[in-house]
Design an enzyme around this catalytic site. Structure first.
Site, PDB file in Angstrom:
ATOM      1  N   SER A 119     -16.777 -25.674  68.237  1.00  0.00           N
ATOM      2  CA  SER A 119     -15.799 -26.515  68.946  1.00  0.00           C
ATOM      3  C   SER A 119     -16.475 -27.714  69.579  1.00  0.00           C
ATOM      4  O   SER A 119     -17.633 -27.643  69.976  1.00  0.00           O
ATOM      5  CB  SER A 119     -15.129 -25.670  70.038  1.00  0.00           C
ATOM      6  OG  SER A 119     -14.375 -26.489  70.899  1.00  0.00           O
TER       7      SER A 119
ATOM      8  N   TYR B 125     -15.830 -19.584  77.627  1.00  0.00           N
ATOM      9  CA  TYR B 125     -15.408 -19.709  76.219  1.00  0.00           C
ATOM     10  C   TYR B 125     -16.280 -20.747  75.518  1.00  0.00           C
ATOM     11  O   TYR B 125     -16.876 -20.466  74.478  1.00  0.00           O
ATOM     12  CB  TYR B 125     -13.934 -20.124  76.123  1.00  0.00           C
ATOM     13  CG  TYR B 125     -13.612 -20.761  74.797  1.00  0.00           C
ATOM     14  CD1 TYR B 125     -13.506 -22.142  74.674  1.00  0.00           C
ATOM     15  CD2 TYR B 125     -13.459 -19.988  73.652  1.00  0.00           C
ATOM     16  CE1 TYR B 125     -13.256 -22.742  73.455  1.00  0.00           C
ATOM     17  CE2 TYR B 125     -13.203 -20.574  72.429  1.00  0.00           C
ATOM     18  CZ  TYR B 125     -13.103 -21.954  72.341  1.00  0.00           C
ATOM     19  OH  TYR B 125     -12.871 -22.544  71.124  1.00  0.00           O
TER      20      TYR B 125
ATOM     21  N   LYS C  63     -19.371 -20.573  72.361  1.00  0.00           N
ATOM     22  CA  LYS C  63     -19.484 -21.392  71.142  1.00  0.00           C
ATOM     23  C   LYS C  63     -20.901 -21.961  71.048  1.00  0.00           C
ATOM     24  O   LYS C  63     -21.542 -21.914  69.998  1.00  0.00           O
ATOM     25  CB  LYS C  63     -18.462 -22.536  71.153  1.00  0.00           C
ATOM     26  CG  LYS C  63     -17.025 -22.095  70.966  1.00  0.00           C
ATOM     27  CD  LYS C  63     -16.818 -21.401  69.630  1.00  0.00           C
ATOM     28  CE  LYS C  63     -15.378 -20.990  69.414  1.00  0.00           C
ATOM     29  NZ  LYS C  63     -15.208 -20.220  68.175  1.00  0.00           N
TER      30      LYS C  63
HETATM   31  C1  WQD Z   1      -5.202 -31.310  75.429  1.00  0.00           C
HETATM   32  C2  WQD Z   1      -4.780 -32.301  76.503  1.00  0.00           C
HETATM   33  C3  WQD Z   1      -4.702 -31.351  78.703  1.00  0.00           C
HETATM   34  C4  WQD Z   1      -1.369 -28.626  78.027  1.00  0.00           C
HETATM   35  C5  WQD Z   1      -8.802 -26.835  73.958  1.00  0.00           C
HETATM   36  C6  WQD Z   1     -10.047 -26.014  73.926  1.00  0.00           C
HETATM   37  C7  WQD Z   1     -10.925 -26.471  72.788  1.00  0.00           C
HETATM   38  C8  WQD Z   1     -10.152 -26.440  71.511  1.00  0.00           C
HETATM   39  C9  WQD Z   1      -8.853 -27.224  71.610  1.00  0.00           C
HETATM   40  C10 WQD Z   1     -10.697 -24.447  70.271  1.00  0.00           C
HETATM   41  C11 WQD Z   1      -5.607 -32.156  77.785  1.00  0.00           C
HETATM   42  C12 WQD Z   1      -3.316 -31.803  78.251  1.00  0.00           C
HETATM   43  C13 WQD Z   1      -2.369 -29.568  77.840  1.00  0.00           C
HETATM   44  C14 WQD Z   1      -0.271 -28.932  78.870  1.00  0.00           C
HETATM   45  C15 WQD Z   1      -1.212 -31.091  79.293  1.00  0.00           C
HETATM   46  N1  WQD Z   1      -9.890 -25.100  71.125  1.00  0.00           N
HETATM   47  N2  WQD Z   1      -2.268 -30.780  78.459  1.00  0.00           N
HETATM   48  N3  WQD Z   1      -0.227 -30.170  79.468  1.00  0.00           N
HETATM   49  O1  WQD Z   1      -8.202 -28.579  76.493  1.00  0.00           O
HETATM   50  O2  WQD Z   1      -8.585 -30.494  74.841  1.00  0.00           O
HETATM   51  O3  WQD Z   1      -9.132 -28.174  74.169  1.00  0.00           O
HETATM   52  O4  WQD Z   1      -8.125 -26.700  72.733  1.00  0.00           O
HETATM   53  O5  WQD Z   1     -11.617 -24.836  69.649  1.00  0.00           O
HETATM   54  O6  WQD Z   1     -12.015 -25.609  72.704  1.00  0.00           O
HETATM   55  O7  WQD Z   1     -10.744 -26.237  75.127  1.00  0.00           O
HETATM   56  O8  WQD Z   1      -6.760 -28.843  74.418  1.00  0.00           O
HETATM   57  O9  WQD Z   1      -4.327 -28.762  74.053  1.00  0.00           O
HETATM   58  O10 WQD Z   1      -5.304 -27.534  76.069  1.00  0.00           O
HETATM   59  O11 WQD Z   1      -5.227 -30.029  76.060  1.00  0.00           O
HETATM   60  O12 WQD Z   1      -1.142 -32.200  79.869  1.00  0.00           O
HETATM   61  O13 WQD Z   1       0.665 -28.106  79.099  1.00  0.00           O
HETATM   62  O14 WQD Z   1      -3.428 -32.031  76.871  1.00  0.00           O
HETATM   63  O15 WQD Z   1      -4.898 -31.657  80.072  1.00  0.00           O
HETATM   64  O16 WQD Z   1      -5.789 -33.438  78.342  1.00  0.00           O
HETATM   65  P1  WQD Z   1      -8.198 -29.084  75.098  1.00  0.00           P
HETATM   66  P2  WQD Z   1      -5.349 -28.701  75.136  1.00  0.00           P
END
Ligand code: WQD
Length: 365
Positions: A150, A175, A179
């Site tokens: 990741s 987590y 990785k």
């Molecule tokens: C994306 C953006 C949130 C939910 C995670 C894992 C990473 C990978 C991908 C596995 C951020 C914003 C989110 C919500 C929001 N997984 N958001 N409201 O955190 O970039 O990465 O998933 O490999 O390892 O850490 O993805 O989709 O959670 O968030 O505003 O209800 O959307 O703050 O900026 P993230 P995400």
């Protein structure tokens, strides 16, 4: 002249047929193969002519996925349900499946927030699973493994876009640390055992679903990730989407990520397996970033979803989420040139595929 052309077409067709027969004979183990990215990868492996066998403990997915993989491809992958932290069970599998040509290892606990609350569960599950697999790969001479890593290993990069040589940073969560440590475990295992070859694929943000809408992301409970929360809000399962912060140092204040279509991501795994099976790898341990090279903000994702689906989203700006980074997107040059792979599907097509999947799951028109 005509005869020579006919002959060259015949030999080319024959060579392609042999190549397909060759991949047809090769069996690929996919751990976590009933999960979101795993299931899409099994579909693409079958489409590429490989035999597949899935190991999954179904702790975060359903066996129905196998029925849907069969509906999409016409081929039912073999499936065994067990926990990869059970060494005896893993060894029995390899003893019974001496024809495994390569493994793609997806199976892992992957909820960032949960990993902060339950670090031991994450370290035990994610690290012991990989070590059990590697022990058996060495014992049974299975020399090819692709590992699902990741972009979180980069933390908040100092310089963007991110290349494969961008220094990894201290993990923001247990987590993410699993990785990073698993990449090191794989790398060190290939150094100690030169027959073993590994590729770590660093995903950016996988989103979307298969165009048939038969498989997709199905988070258990409240979705942690942005796009499934958006589609569940649009489907009326959630009252409103919370946007975690609009006071970041970005053009519209919301955080930026590199969102990659899950089918494009799956195809990169097939290319990586072929790289190992055809011994095209340059090193015994290689790393590739899998992104699109484009960064989109949360608010841009929301606007893109509303535009392509015609559904108005109810959302509210709230405080930042702990552990979030501000912005990240990939430099895709190395994966494009070295792997010969490039993400092809655009954001709107991808967001629409996520919505079609959500509507299918909810029985909506
Ligand atoms: C994306 C953006 C949130 C939910 C995670 C894992 C990473 C990978 C991908 C596995 C951020 C914003 C989110 C919500 C929001 N997984 N958001 N409201 O955190 O970039 O990465 O998933 O490999 O390892 O850490 O993805 O989709 O959670 O968030 O505003 O209800 O959307 O703050 O900026 P993230 P995400």
């Amino acid at each position: 002249m005509l005869n020579r052309n006919i002959l060259s077409i015949f030999f080319y067709t024959f060579a392609v047929h042999i190549d397909n027969l060759n991949t047809m004979a090769q069996k690929i183990l996919v751990t976590g193969g009933t999960g979101y990215i795993g299931s899409h990868t099994v579909v693409e492996l079958i489409n590429a002519g490989y035999k597949t066998v899935i190991i999954d403990d179904l702790s975060n997915s359903s066996a129905d996925v196998i029925d849907n993989i069969e509906k999409i491809t016409g081929v039912r992958p073999a499936f065994e349900k067990f926990d990869l932290t059970d060494f005896e069970r893993v060894e029995k599998f390899f003893a019974d499946n001496s024809d495994i040509a390569a493994t793609i290892h997806f199976a892992a606990s992957k909820a960032v927030g949960e990993s902060v609350e339950k670090p031991l569960l994450y370290y035990r599950n994610n690290l012991v699973s990989l070590m059990n697999l590697l022990d058996c790969h060495l014992k049974y001479d299975v020399n090819n493994i692709v590992f699902s890593s990741s972009c979180t290993v980069y933390g908040q990069p100092d310089k963007l876009p991110v290349t494969e040589t961008t220094p990894r940073k201290d993990a923001e969560s247990p987590y993410a640390n699993t990785k990073r440590v698993n990449e090191d475990i794989l790398r060190d295992s290939t150094v100690a055992n030169p027959r073993l070859k590994g590729i770590a694929l660093r995903y950016f943000n996988p989103i979307g679903a298969h165009p048939t809408a038969l498989i997709g992301e199905l988070p258990l409970g409240v979705p942690q990730n942005l796009v499934p929360f958006i589609t569940q809000t649009a489907a009326g399962l959630r009252d409103e989407l919370k946007v975690f912060g609009d006071d970041y140092d970005t053009p519209d204040g919301s955080a930026i990520r590199d969102y990659i279509n899950v089918v494009d991501l799956a195809k990169a795994h097939v290319v990586s397996i072929e790289r190992l099976l055809k011994q095209k790898n340059k090193e015994n341990f290689e790393v590739f970033n899998l992104g699109t090279g484009n960064g989109y903000s949360v608010l841009e994702i929301i606007k893109g979803f509303e535009k392509v689906t015609g559904v108005k989203l109810n959302y509210k700006i709230v405080e930042r989420r702990a552990g979030d980074i501000v912005k990240i997107w990939a430099d895709t040059t190395y994966a494009n040139e070295e792997l010969g792979w490039k993400a092809e599907k655009g954001l709107e097509e991808t967001l629409l595929s996520a919505w079609n999947w959500e509507k299918n799951v909810r029985g909506m028109k």
